[in-house]
Motif scaffolding. Structure first.
Motif, mmCIF file in Angstrom:
data_model
loop_
_atom_site.group_PDB
_atom_site.id
_atom_site.type_symbol
_atom_site.label_atom_id
_atom_site.label_comp_id
_atom_site.label_asym_id
_atom_site.label_seq_id
_atom_site.Cartn_x
_atom_site.Cartn_y
_atom_site.Cartn_z
ATOM 1 N N PRO A 74 -53.679 20.798 35.981
ATOM 2 C CA PRO A 74 -53.719 19.485 36.628
ATOM 3 C C PRO A 74 -52.461 18.667 36.291
ATOM 4 C CG PRO A 74 -55.824 19.976 35.615
ATOM 5 C CD PRO A 74 -54.870 21.038 35.166
ATOM 6 N N CYS A 75 -51.910 18.033 37.304
ATOM 7 C CA CYS A 75 -50.657 17.296 37.124
ATOM 8 C C CYS A 75 -50.640 16.136 38.108
ATOM 9 C CB CYS A 75 -49.478 18.234 37.367
ATOM 10 S SG CYS A 75 -47.905 17.394 37.344
ATOM 11 N N ASP A 76 -51.042 14.966 37.660
ATOM 12 C CA ASP A 76 -51.088 13.797 38.543
ATOM 13 C C ASP A 76 -49.790 12.981 38.526
ATOM 14 O OD1 ASP A 76 -53.663 14.274 39.478
ATOM 15 O OD2 ASP A 76 -54.563 13.318 37.732
ATOM 16 N N ASP A 77 -48.861 13.310 37.636
ATOM 17 C CA ASP A 77 -47.620 12.539 37.518
ATOM 18 C C ASP A 77 -46.581 13.055 38.519
ATOM 19 O OD1 ASP A 77 -45.332 11.197 36.787
ATOM 20 O OD2 ASP A 77 -45.575 11.580 34.633
ATOM 21 N N PRO A 78 -46.207 12.266 39.519
ATOM 22 C CA PRO A 78 -45.242 12.732 40.519
ATOM 23 C C PRO A 78 -43.831 12.929 39.966
ATOM 24 C CG PRO A 78 -45.780 10.423 40.901
ATOM 25 C CD PRO A 78 -46.675 10.904 39.798
ATOM 26 N N LYS A 79 -43.560 12.419 38.756
ATOM 27 C CA LYS A 79 -42.237 12.623 38.161
ATOM 28 C C LYS A 79 -42.051 14.053 37.663
ATOM 29 C CE LYS A 79 -42.846 9.199 35.439
ATOM 30 N NZ LYS A 79 -42.849 8.240 34.367
ATOM 31 N N ILE A 80 -43.145 14.759 37.458
ATOM 32 C CA ILE A 80 -43.058 16.130 36.965
ATOM 33 C C ILE A 80 -42.738 17.036 38.147
ATOM 34 C CG2 ILE A 80 -44.319 18.030 35.898
ATOM 35 C CD1 ILE A 80 -45.842 15.893 34.284
ATOM 36 N N VAL A 81 -41.528 17.595 38.100
ATOM 37 C CA VAL A 81 -41.049 18.436 39.197
ATOM 38 C C VAL A 81 -40.552 19.761 38.637
ATOM 39 C CG1 VAL A 81 -40.458 16.501 40.723
ATOM 40 C CG2 VAL A 81 -38.767 17.366 39.111
ATOM 41 N N PRO A 82 -40.596 20.805 39.466
ATOM 42 C CA PRO A 82 -40.106 22.104 39.011
ATOM 43 C C PRO A 82 -38.641 22.034 38.584
ATOM 44 C CG PRO A 82 -41.317 22.317 41.060
ATOM 45 C CD PRO A 82 -41.154 20.850 40.810
ATOM 46 N N GLY A 83 -38.318 22.818 37.572
ATOM 47 C CA GLY A 83 -36.952 22.883 37.092
ATOM 48 C C GLY A 83 -36.604 21.828 36.057
ATOM 49 N N GLU A 84 -37.408 20.766 35.976
ATOM 50 C CA GLU A 84 -37.124 19.698 35.015
ATOM 51 C C GLU A 84 -38.185 19.588 33.924
ATOM 52 O OE1 GLU A 84 -36.399 15.969 36.958
ATOM 53 O OE2 GLU A 84 -35.016 16.864 38.394
ATOM 54 N N TRP A 85 -39.314 20.293 34.115
ATOM 55 C CA TRP A 85 -40.419 20.171 33.173
ATOM 56 C C TRP A 85 -40.946 21.548 32.792
ATOM 57 C CZ3 TRP A 85 -42.080 15.441 31.296
ATOM 58 C CH2 TRP A 85 -41.507 14.326 31.914
ATOM 59 N N ALA A 86 -41.484 21.634 31.568
ATOM 60 C CA ALA A 86 -42.122 22.849 31.070
ATOM 61 C C ALA A 86 -43.497 22.485 30.521
ATOM 62 C CB ALA A 86 -41.272 23.485 29.981
ATOM 63 N N TRP A 87 -44.324 23.486 30.352
ATOM 64 C CA TRP A 87 -45.663 23.312 29.780
ATOM 65 C C TRP A 87 -45.598 23.777 28.342
ATOM 66 C CZ3 TRP A 87 -49.934 20.844 30.816
ATOM 67 C CH2 TRP A 87 -51.134 21.225 30.237
ATOM 68 N N GLU A 88 -45.722 22.847 27.401
ATOM 69 C CA GLU A 88 -45.615 23.170 25.977
ATOM 70 C C GLU A 88 -46.767 22.557 25.212
ATOM 71 O OE1 GLU A 88 -41.868 21.783 24.511
ATOM 72 O OE2 GLU A 88 -40.702 23.101 25.809
ATOM 73 N N ALA A 89 -47.431 23.363 24.408
ATOM 74 C CA ALA A 89 -48.499 22.910 23.510
ATOM 75 C C ALA A 89 -49.537 22.062 24.240
ATOM 76 C CB ALA A 89 -47.908 22.146 22.331
ATOM 77 N N GLY A 90 -49.915 22.511 25.431
ATOM 78 C CA GLY A 90 -50.962 21.820 26.169
ATOM 79 C C GLY A 90 -50.523 20.560 26.874
ATOM 80 N N GLY A 91 -49.211 20.340 27.021
ATOM 81 C CA GLY A 91 -48.713 19.160 27.716
ATOM 82 C C GLY A 91 -47.371 19.431 28.377
ATOM 83 N N PHE A 92 -46.970 18.528 29.239
ATOM 84 C CA PHE A 92 -45.696 18.662 29.929
ATOM 85 C C PHE A 92 -44.581 18.081 29.069
ATOM 86 C CE2 PHE A 92 -48.703 18.747 33.481
ATOM 87 C CZ PHE A 92 -48.258 19.877 34.128
#
Length: 191
Positions: free
Chosen positions: A38-56
């Motif tokens: 689940p990802c409700d934050d529109p600022k999270i976009v491919p190439g700029e974010w990773a999934w680490e320790a249960g969070g972005f």
């Protein structure tokens, strides 16, 4: 409608963001080795974010190496060199254009002048100067215009070589940023 990030397990990279009403259908259609998160934050976009320790987490790109920084400064010097080479130059009868097409035309006119001079034939050409005035050049004046353009081009390349030596000698970003990319070019226009 909820937003989901598709996260690859191998490197925890967010590969795409999708919206779906049915998480179960989305999970069934995820590529192997991926999960929908689940990802409700529109600022999270491919190439700029990773999934680490249960969070972005925002991906912080590595700092460029000194070699990459040198290459970037050298490219900026090359652009400045070309601009300086092409902005025109002073000649005995006024300022002449020195862009690549003008250099080609000057070379042709100089050849004609030299052929005429060698054969003892008269030579005269009305040459359009950088200010769009037309100036009559005899063989000697046309050859001098060609020499002026050639010397200008050579001077621009000489300045670039000095800057390149400074780039190669720079040991850190501070030394690279101290290089004056825009300064020291010959025969700058006065307008």
């Amino acid at each position: 409608m909820k937003r989901y990030a598709i996260v690859r397990h191998a490197d925890a990279v967010v590969s795409r963001i999708v919206s779906a009403q049915d998480l179960q259908t989305l999970m069934m259609n995820c590529p192997d080795g991926c999960d929908a998160v689940p990802c409700d934050d529109p600022k999270i976009v491919p190439g700029e974010w990773a999934w680490e320790a249960g969070g972005f987490a925002r991906i912080i790109p590595p700092a460029p190496t000194i070699e990459e920084q040198r290459a970037g400064v050298w490219e900026a010097v090359r652009v400045a060199r070309d601009r300086a080479e092409w902005w025109g130059c002073s000649t005995p009868l006024g300022r002449a254009d020195s862009d690549p097409d003008s250099q080609r035309k000057v070379a042709g006119a100089v050849q004609l002048a030299m052929i005429a001079q060698a054969g003892g034939a008269p030579f005269s050409i009305d040459w359009t100067m950088q200010d769009n005035s037309s100036v009559t050049h005899d063989a000697a004046a046309m050859i001098m215009l060609g020499v002026a353009v050639g010397q200008h081009v050579a001077a621009c390349h000489a300045v670039a070589l000095v800057k390149r030596s400074a780039i190669e000698a720079a040991e850190n970003i501070e030394a690279l940023t101290a290089i004056d990319i825009e300064g020291d070019w010959p025969d700058a226009p006065t307008d």
